[in-house]
Design a protein around this motif. Sequence first.
Motif, short mmCIF file in Angstrom:
data_model
loop_
_atom_site.label_atom_id
_atom_site.label_comp_id
_atom_site.label_asym_id
_atom_site.label_seq_id
_atom_site.Cartn_x
_atom_site.Cartn_y
_atom_site.Cartn_z
N GLN A 138 0.80 -1.22 0.00
CA GLN A 138 0.00 0.00 0.00
C GLN A 138 0.84 1.28 0.00
O GLN A 138 0.40 2.32 0.47
CB GLN A 138 -0.95 0.01 1.21
N MET A 139 2.05 1.20 -0.54
CA MET A 139 2.92 2.36 -0.59
C MET A 139 3.48 2.55 -1.99
O MET A 139 3.62 1.59 -2.75
CB MET A 139 4.06 2.25 0.42
N ARG A 159 -0.64 5.07 -1.51
CA ARG A 159 -1.16 5.03 -2.87
C ARG A 159 -2.25 6.09 -3.03
O ARG A 159 -2.88 6.50 -2.04
CB ARG A 159 -1.71 3.64 -3.18
N PRO A 160 -2.50 6.55 -4.26
CA PRO A 160 -3.52 7.58 -4.48
C PRO A 160 -4.88 7.17 -3.91
O PRO A 160 -5.28 6.02 -4.01
CB PRO A 160 -3.57 7.72 -6.01
N HIS A 161 -5.56 8.16 -3.31
CA HIS A 161 -6.90 7.98 -2.76
C HIS A 161 -6.93 6.96 -1.63
O HIS A 161 -7.94 6.28 -1.40
CB HIS A 161 -7.89 7.57 -3.85
N ALA A 162 -5.83 6.82 -0.93
CA ALA A 162 -5.76 5.92 0.22
C ALA A 162 -4.96 6.60 1.32
O ALA A 162 -4.19 7.53 1.06
CB ALA A 162 -5.12 4.59 -0.17
N ALA A 163 -5.15 6.14 2.54
CA ALA A 163 -4.43 6.73 3.68
C ALA A 163 -3.85 5.63 4.55
O ALA A 163 -3.80 5.75 5.77
CB ALA A 163 -5.36 7.62 4.48
N HIS A 164 -3.41 4.54 3.91
CA HIS A 164 -2.93 3.41 4.69
C HIS A 164 -1.62 3.71 5.41
O HIS A 164 -1.35 3.13 6.47
CB HIS A 164 -2.76 2.19 3.78
N LEU A 165 -0.80 4.60 4.85
CA LEU A 165 0.44 4.93 5.55
C LEU A 165 0.13 5.66 6.86
O LEU A 165 0.81 5.46 7.87
CB LEU A 165 1.34 5.79 4.65
N LEU A 166 -0.90 6.50 6.84
CA LEU A 166 -1.37 7.12 8.08
C LEU A 166 -1.90 6.05 9.03
O LEU A 166 -1.62 6.05 10.23
CB LEU A 166 -2.45 8.14 7.77
N GLY A 167 -2.66 5.10 8.48
CA GLY A 167 -3.19 4.02 9.30
C GLY A 167 -2.10 3.16 9.91
O GLY A 167 -2.28 2.60 10.99
N PHE A 168 -0.96 3.06 9.21
CA PHE A 168 0.17 2.29 9.72
C PHE A 168 0.59 2.80 11.09
O PHE A 168 0.95 2.01 11.97
CB PHE A 168 1.33 2.40 8.73
N SER A 217 1.91 8.31 21.84
CA SER A 217 0.87 8.93 21.02
C SER A 217 1.43 10.12 20.24
O SER A 217 1.13 10.30 19.04
CB SER A 217 -0.31 9.38 21.89
N ILE A 218 2.25 10.92 20.90
CA ILE A 218 2.88 12.05 20.22
C ILE A 218 3.76 11.56 19.07
O ILE A 218 3.74 12.11 17.97
CB ILE A 218 3.69 12.88 21.23
N ALA A 219 4.53 10.50 19.34
CA ALA A 219 5.42 9.95 18.29
C ALA A 219 4.62 9.42 17.11
O ALA A 219 4.96 9.66 15.94
CB ALA A 219 6.28 8.85 18.88
N ASN A 220 3.53 8.70 17.38
CA ASN A 220 2.73 8.14 16.29
C ASN A 220 2.01 9.23 15.51
O ASN A 220 1.88 9.13 14.28
CB ASN A 220 1.70 7.15 16.86
N LEU A 221 1.56 10.26 16.20
CA LEU A 221 0.86 11.35 15.51
C LEU A 221 1.84 12.19 14.68
O LEU A 221 1.47 12.73 13.64
CB LEU A 221 0.14 12.24 16.52
N ALA A 222 3.07 12.28 15.15
CA ALA A 222 4.06 13.10 14.43
C ALA A 222 4.65 12.35 13.23
O ALA A 222 5.06 12.97 12.25
CB ALA A 222 5.19 13.52 15.37
N SER A 223 4.69 11.02 13.29
CA SER A 223 5.34 10.23 12.25
C SER A 223 4.73 10.40 10.88
O SER A 223 5.45 10.53 9.88
CB SER A 223 5.35 8.75 12.64
N PRO A 224 3.37 10.40 10.70
CA PRO A 224 2.83 10.58 9.36
C PRO A 224 3.22 11.89 8.73
O PRO A 224 3.29 12.02 7.52
CB PRO A 224 1.32 10.49 9.57
#
Length: 224
Positions: A138-139, A159-168, A217-224
């Motif tokens: 998915q990347m 990938r276009p029209h997806a947000a799986h990297l954010l979901g990662f 939580s801060i680390a995960n929110l900052a990573s995307p």
Amino acid sequence: MSDSPETAQHFIFITQLVFVAFYAIVAWDWITSFNREWRYIWKAAWTPVKAAYLFCRYWVLAVGCFLLYCFVNDHSLELCLKIYKIPVALAMWNQLGSEVVLLIRTYAFFNRNVYLLSFLITCLSGLIAYQLYVATSQMELLPFIKPPHTRGPCLPVSRPHAAHLLGFFMAPLAYDTIVTVITVGKAIMIRRRRGGPSSMLIQTFIREGVFYYILISIANLASP
């Protein structure tokens, strides 16, 4: 907000600085606390928690150099197409190590409840499966921005029209939220049942658990 190449390059540069800063903090923390780590961790008897802790500690130090190599240096398109998925796949195992430590702590706090253990293992297995799915399929490679567009950092994007990297990165946050909520709920029940202040051990467990939750939580929110 402008979508010009200059703006895109600026944000790529900021992203690279963040990766360098994160690794510098990890290395600094390891150097300054190694004496205590040697005294309290390395000299202690081997347990599942010790193994999980050391994996978390040294896996990120080991793979961090490769992440910086991929994300900070400029490479050819041919090389990037071969390696751009690898940093994400490597990073997920460091997250897994920290989740295993959290699982073991929670299992012990609930007096080794096998039903809770089964629930947490099921959730963690789902988390691993989803992250593997994202890392493998998915990347895409972020297009090179700097002219002549033949070299650049090997940065992945969804990938276009997806947000799986954010979901990662959001999936571990969801797991941590579940564990934190049930742990705090258990502590409240213990305190009500005893009819007074909870023990120092429980207070310390909750305080450190909530502090960990906030940091991760801060680390995960900052990573995307």
